[in-house]
Each structure stands twice: as structure tokens, then as C-alpha cells.
Design an enzyme around this catalytic site. Structure first.
Site: not given
Length: 430
Positions: A28, A103, A127
């Protein structure tokens, strides 16, 4: 290849040998990678290149993993759909035209699309679990303190944890084996007390599918208001666990009706404090032409106005308001009291059950563009995931089936450092 999974595609080779020597891992884009751009999905950091690796990245390299790129994400981790990214939204590889969740949507999409064997995300209020559920993969949010946050660009320090994605429970658990454990550079980390008497007892080994005698608590509050098809799919998964020898009972978490409000006050307050450093001087986007009569305040506000997207600005404003003089006790202190209540409820429910189970998300994946008009709908979609972060407990999302052709995930929550219990229960559903 599915649309917009990576922000930066760059290969970082790990050691030649190690438990992940034949694995590719997507990371990420809020986790620092030395020499490789780390943007947090924001214009503010569009050109930022960290001078160091996050602890989890060092551990990946030591374990022999090959990092294949930095994945798309909601800006600074703020969102449930990966649509607030400055770099555009990511399409869901298993449900085209729908969001991949957020996210950490790019990380879940990378695994679902076969662009990486494994991926790392971060979870402040769901997330990791939300995109795992929406993309039909496995995601684990570890107990707070199990995995180092050194090198993670902070959103809500007291809530967030880095965790793994995989296409199976065992795969995700094998990545957790590599990244878990104390770190001198992160004072919040600690050794897991539950090593079954053997330090080498791995998380991956717990994925043995043996749930005979397991007691599952189902919090009734986390089923209320959920989509009908999601609820049906959830109960089918519980039936499957019962067939494997588990039993379930309904439990109550009365505090969760206030969890979303408490979570957003705490998370936004921490975010407004954390993001204050992005002023265009030391870090972040420098604003365009500086006017002759601009003072520093004007230069800062220009940089922040241009550098941050709408969702990030909204959360900074709300967080700053909640912490401001005269409102701190009214909002922030109340939210912390509600957090203590949520923790207490979970402890009580877990004293009568080995794990708790709920749908990961109360709804199937939104269509792209659908939730952006109404931020409140997006915030309420986190109702089943945020209470776990408030209580600092571990949780896993495992694919449970589909409704109307869209993926549904089941969330299993364990006691603090009870990763092995949730991994074992999750693996029984595969």
C-alpha cells in the site's frame, strides 16, 4: 489488467532465500519504501521519495519477497472505496464497475487480479477488511501492537495497524508470520503472549480448519440494517461452521450504536494533528506562485488547499473543530468514553465465545461513483469494522459467498492477540 491497481510499478528484490522467496507482494502506498515514491494517494506527496524502508518492508525483503509496486488507496487512508485517490479510482477486478473497497483497495485488487500473490494494507477502521470483502480475498487486521507501524504514514495512530491480504487464509497468515513481532523503533509493539508455549508456533500453521468445539458469538446489532442478501450469505457461512463442529449463540454489543460516531471523532482528531506537518515547507506539495504580499499563513493555506483533496479537508476540519477549545470535552472526551465502553462490551462478549462473527460489510460493493455524493452513507458502511479498531482487537475477513453476483465477506473477531483463533475459524470456511 484491472484498472489503476498500482500508483507506482517498481520491482524491489528481496533476499534469495526465505519463507517468501517465491512470492510477489504489493505494498500500500502509505508504507515507506526506500528510493521508491510513496504518495499516500495524495497530490500533497505526489513526488515524495522516502529515504528509508518501513519495518514491514525490511522484513519482507529479509524473507525473500519480491515487491512489485505501490498500490492505489484512498487519499491518506480516508475513504471506503479507493475513489478519493488523487490518482483516480481503482476498478474491482471481480466485480467490474464496482468499487474495490478502501482505503487499501489497490492492495486487495492486486491479489484478486493475480497481479501479486500477497499484499500489505493498513486498517484504521476497516481499511483492510472492507476491500478484502469487496474483492473476495482474505484480509487480516492484527491486534494493535502486533505489527510495527514504523514507516507507515500516520492517519489515526491509536487505531491503525498494518496487515496482510492473501487469496487464502493460510497465505495471508504466512505474510503475518513475517511482519509480526516487536520493533525497537515502534514503542507500541509487543511480543504476542499467545505462542502456545512455543515461540515458533506460526500463524500459518493455525489455518488447519479445525473448529470442532468452537463457540461463535453473533452480535445481533451488527446484522441490523444490513442488506438482505448479505445477511443470508452470512447465515449460510455460519451453517457451514456448524457442520464442521462449531456452535453459535447470539450476543449483544449495545455500545456499537455509538461506535461510528466515536470512531470518526477520534480518527479525524488524530488525522488533523498528524496532517499538520504537510505545510509545503518541510513536506508536501509547495503551492504555485507565492504572491509578493503573501505571509507564511497564506503560503501554508495555499499549499494545503492545492495539495489535499475534499475528503481529507473535510476530516481535517472536523477533527480540528473537535479538538478546539470549548469543544474538546463535548466531543473528543465523550468519544474516548464511548471507546472504553466498546472495549468493555467486546471483552464481555468474548468471555462467553471464542470468536465473534458478523458480515464484514453490511452492503455489497457500491457502484463506482455511487457513494461520493453522500459521505455519510460511506461513513455508516463502516459500522461493522470500526468497533474492532476502537477495541484494538484482531479480525479477519474471509470470502463467504455472493449476493446478486457480488462478493460478501464474513468477519471473525478474536480476543487481543487471538490471531490464531480467527485464522483457524476463517480457514474452516475455505
Amino acid at each position: 489488467m484491472s484498472e489503476n491497481i498500482f500508483i507506482t510499478e517498481e520491482t524491489l528484490e528481496g533476499d534469495e532465500e526465505g519463507p517468501l522467496a517465491d512470492k510477489t507482494v504489493a505494498v500500500k502506498d502509505n508504507i515507506s519504501t526506500e528510493g521508491v515514491r510513496t504518495t499516500c494517494g495524495s497530490k500533497m506527496l505526489a513526488e515524495y521519495v522516502p529515504p528509508y524502508d518501513a519495518t514491514v518492508v525490511s522484513r519482507l525483503k529479509d524473507a525473500g519477497a519480491t515487491i512489485v509496486g505501490k498500490t492505489n488507496m484512498d487519499e491518506f487512508g480516508m475513504g471506503t472505496t479507493t475513489e478519493t485517490s488523487f490518482f483516480g479510482s481503482t476498478d474491482n477486478p471481480v466485480a467490474p464497475g464496482h468499487v474495490p473497497g478502501g482505503s487499501s483497495g489497490g492492495s486487495a485488487a492486486a491479489v484478486a487480479a493475480g497481479e501479486a500473490d500477497l499484499a500489505l494494507g493498513s486498517d484504521t477502521g476497516g481499511s483492510i477488511r472492507c476491500p478484502a470483502a469487496f474483492c473476495g480475498v482474505v484480509g487480516i487486521k492484527p491486534t494493535y501492537g502486533l505489527v510495527s507501524r514504523y514507516g507507515l504514514v500516520a492517519y489515526g495512530n491509536s487505531l491503525e495497524q498494518i496487515g496482510p491480504f492473501g487469496s487464502s487464509v493460510e497465505d495471508a497468515a504466512s505474510l503475518l508470520d513475517v511482519i509480526a513481532g516487536p520493533d525497537d523503533r515502534d514503542a507500541t509493539t509487543r511480543e504476542s503472549p499467545n505462542t502456545d508455549g512455543a515461540a515458533a508456533s506460526s500463524y500459518a500453521a493455525a489455518a488447519d480448519g479445525d473448529v470442532d468445539g468452537l463457540t461463535i458469538g453473533v452480535p445481533t446489532e451488527l446484522l441490523e440494517g444490513a442488506d438482505e442478501g448479505v445477511v443470508e450469505t452470512f447465515w449460510d457461512a455460519i451453517d457451514d461452521l456448524e457442520e464442521e463442529g462449531a456452535t453459535y449463540e447470539e450476543v449483544s454489543l449495545p455500545s456499537v450504536e455509538h461506535a461510528v460516531e466515536a470512531y470518526y471523532v477520534i480518527a479525524m482528531s488524530e488525522a488533523s494533528s498528524n496532517l499538520a506537518r504537510f505545510d509545503g515547507v518541510r513536506y508536501g506539495h509547495a503551492a504555485g506562485e507565492k504572491g509578493e504580499n503573501d505571509n507564511w499563513n497564506e503560503a501554508f493555506s495555499k499549499a494545503r488547499k492545492e495539495g489535499f483533496g475534499d475528503e481529507v479537508k473535510r476530516r481535517i476540519l472536523l477533527g480540528t473543530y473537535a479538538l478546539s477549545a470549548g469543544y474538546h470535552d463535548k466531543y473528543y472526551k465523550k468519544a474516548q468514553d464511548a471507546r472504553a465502553w466498546v472495549k468493555q462490551d467486546f471483552d464481555e462478549a468474548l468471555s462467553n465465545a471464542d470468536v465473534l462473527a458478523s458480515p464484514t460489510m453490511p452492503v455489497p460493493p457500491f457502484e463506482l461513483g455511487e457513494s461520493l455524493e453522500d459521505p455519510l452513507t460511506m461513513y455508516l458502511a463502516d459500522a461493522n469494522t470500526v468497533p474492532v479498531n476502537l477495541a484494538n482487537l484482531p479480525a479477519i475477513s474471509v470470502p463467504a459467498g455472493e449476493t446478486d453476483g457480488l462478493p460478501v465477506g464474513i468477519q471473525l473477531v478474536g480476543p487481543a492477540f487471538g490471531e490464531r483463533e480467527i485464522i483457524r475459524a476463517g480457514s474452516a470456511l475455505e
